[in-house]
Write a protein that holds these residues in place. Structure first.
Motif, mmCIF file in Angstrom:
data_model
loop_
_atom_site.group_PDB
_atom_site.id
_atom_site.type_symbol
_atom_site.label_atom_id
_atom_site.label_comp_id
_atom_site.label_asym_id
_atom_site.label_seq_id
_atom_site.Cartn_x
_atom_site.Cartn_y
_atom_site.Cartn_z
ATOM 1 N N MET A 1 0.825 -1.223 0.000
ATOM 2 C CA MET A 1 0.000 0.000 0.000
ATOM 3 C C MET A 1 0.848 1.257 0.000
ATOM 4 O O MET A 1 0.369 2.323 -0.353
ATOM 5 N N ALA A 2 2.136 1.135 0.383
ATOM 6 C CA ALA A 2 3.025 2.301 0.411
ATOM 7 C C ALA A 2 3.613 2.608 -0.960
ATOM 8 O O ALA A 2 4.034 3.731 -1.219
ATOM 9 N N SER A 3 3.662 1.592 -1.838
ATOM 10 C CA SER A 3 4.298 1.749 -3.144
ATOM 11 C C SER A 3 3.261 2.250 -4.151
ATOM 12 O O SER A 3 2.816 1.522 -5.031
ATOM 13 N N VAL A 4 2.899 3.510 -3.985
ATOM 14 C CA VAL A 4 1.792 4.127 -4.726
ATOM 15 C C VAL A 4 2.035 4.071 -6.230
ATOM 16 O O VAL A 4 3.080 4.497 -6.722
ATOM 17 N N LYS A 5 1.065 3.533 -6.955
ATOM 18 C CA LYS A 5 1.155 3.424 -8.406
ATOM 19 C C LYS A 5 0.672 4.714 -9.066
ATOM 20 O O LYS A 5 -0.004 5.525 -8.442
ATOM 21 N N TRP A 6 1.016 4.887 -10.353
ATOM 22 C CA TRP A 6 0.577 6.052 -11.141
ATOM 23 C C TRP A 6 0.848 7.329 -10.372
ATOM 24 O O TRP A 6 0.002 8.233 -10.268
#
Lengths: 343, 343
Positions: free
Chosen positions: B182-187
């Motif tokens: 959840m920390a590795s935010v996409k886009w």
């Protein structure tokens, strides 16, 4: 057990204790003054305990303050929302006697790194529908240190001159004037000074609203009561005889500010007229008001509105802010009455 | 769309992109590298924008890191809980190429009062079942400043050597090695430096756990992945021929720490034996392991367990901690197989 009383019965400055609303989160704990202890812990130089006798021996202070539930008026929201379906009666005004929390904190010696003061009640339980509590927990709520040090924040043991009744937090409750009721923790047994913000159940999953910070909604605990006028009489749905005189009555309050004025509209918000304030408005407490209305001579529906402004110039909003979730209901809500022929 | 792959297919260090799990919170946004901009805002001396070409011109770094969904393994919990019913396959390991977030923050000049870095994605939407989002919001998650400044935290634009695929965050995503996905935010389109903790939807109502602070549960955002070993083969329910040799295989990982050892039990936890680690364990990524098991000569059920210990001495727990809500599922869960006669 949660109890309210019809707001239409509000007719005096001080709400009699038996007519004061009751909101419990868990079953009411059995408490005795003789065995009651208040623990003062955390970021203080001298942690310790206080018993009832020792508390009563400290200099006391009287504060007139209303308590309003943060969900008061919820049943009037459209569309309907979840939560205790309060009408307008989850509010009452009383005189409270107690010891300033500040005095107790100063005796304990608050350490420089202190950030918040957690107030914990003896009441405990588990909510198993979502959002769930993490098992059995105590009711607890925090105040930022600056709020906890306000001189009118009390460890209260009397309400309208008498010892607290069990349902109102006997033997000792917190009283946080100007804040919604969730802050005035009942059956208070623990004061915990923390070095960081407390993120308990009742200030994250419950009793919170959204604030927009750089466009991003960020969850904040509820705190101060905003400005609000409420109409007690006539009540919604009342049938009033055409052409007669009618007194529109109500109360207005504004958290830590005093009410400056109340305006009334009898035509759904086109024209506003000043109501008469009964008594001197003051912070924390409400101000009763009235407005002499000559009823229309022709029958038909009327939407009555009341709108308050506080001494800091804040005006009661006309529309609901959805970022408040199911709380802080202070927008102007019409009271619909019917003007009818003759009598 | 949320996609996982059978954990029993894990057979190599690097997960091929088409077999990498996908977790989206809102519909996948349509993104173009040519029009992509990253806004750097808030508590920085030089707020500004970065385009794709400018990002690729900055010194890049490669990091081998797994990403595990914070709810991975949820369908194995008893009793059942709400949430995406992941099996064990919401985890994958890849090599990521990108620019350290730290370099971009340092160029922008982080101000002394900065506390956190909010990472915001282009994906947006509304959750209308409880707990609701406050209307349409962007996916956003914050890192404490010290975490954001870890040199291995990337603005990643390549996964296993190729440009990111749309479902993995094309053109640019955050990569926070050692933390749940959840920390590795996409886009990723916005980096907002704040002077106070961000209390967004995905770190209050979602992706949180309880921590006991002076006996009081306080809500904290999920962060680092704890130590965990998982068995890939045999798979649960497999029927294995009595008396034969069987290789028990799996992977183990431990957030920002390296795995130190993996132990296996084939009798439900009475006796533990060391598994063989395949390759050198390292932080952020997983380590494959195997154990040569000679199957019992008599038929019957067997409960296979694997338990990892990390280089900091932390051991995978045997029991579930309910304060983790429906997340952080790293306790030892038996894989039940059946030893059968003959072949």
């Amino acid at each position: 057990v949660n109890l309210e009383f019809p707001f239409s019965t509000v007719d005096r400055f001080i709400t009699p204790v038996p007519r004061f609303f009751v909101r419990n989160h868990f079953p009411q704990p059995e408490m005795e003054a003789s065995s009651w202890r208040l623990s003062i812990e955390g970021e203080v130089e001298h942690p310790g305990e206080l018993d009832y006798e020792a508390l009563l021996a400290l200099p006391a202070r009287e504060v007139a303050s209303l308590i309003e539930c943060a969900g008061n008026g919820r049943s009037l929201l459209q569309p309907a929302v979840k939560g205790v379906p309060w009408g307008m009666g989850a509010v009452g005004n009383a005189v409270w006697t107690g010891v300033p929390l500040r005095d107790v904190l100063e005796r304990a010696g608050v350490r420089p790194g202190a950030a918040e003061v957690v107030l914990q009640g003896a009441d405990a339980g588990a909510v198993t529908q979502e959002p769930e509590t993490p098992g059995v927990i105590h009711y607890a709520r925090s105040l930022p240190l600056a709020e906890a040090l306000r001189p009118e924040v009390l460890l209260a043991y009397r309400m309208n001159g008498d010892p607290l009744r069990p349902e109102h937090g006997y033997p000792v409750r917190a009283l946080v004037p100007g804040w919604y009721g969730m802050a005035s923790v009942k059956w208070l047994t623990r004061v915990l000074v923390t070095d960081r913000p407390f993120q308990g159940y009742f200030q994250t999953f419950d009793y919170t609203r959204w604030e927009r910070d750089n466009g991003l909604p960020t969850l904040v605990p509820l705190g101060e009561i905003p400005v609000k006028a409420a109409i007690s009489r006539p009540a919604a749905g009342e049938r009033l005889p055409a052409g007669r005189d009618c007194r529109i009555e109500g109360a207005a309050w504004a958290g830590t500010a005093a009410v400056a004025r109340v305006e009334v509209s009898t035509d759904g918000g086109q024209i506003w007229s000043a109501a008469r304030l009964l008594g001197e408005p003051a912070p924390y407490t409400w101000c009763l008001w009235e407005y002499a209305w000559q009823l229309p001579t022709h029958p038909g529906p009327c939407a009555l509105l009341a709108r308050a402004t506080d001494a800091r110039g804040r005006v009661q909003p006309m529309h609901r802010d959805p970022d408040r979730n199911t709380y802080m209901i202070n927008h102007v809500i019409p009271v619909k009455v019917e003007v009818v022929n003759g009598e």
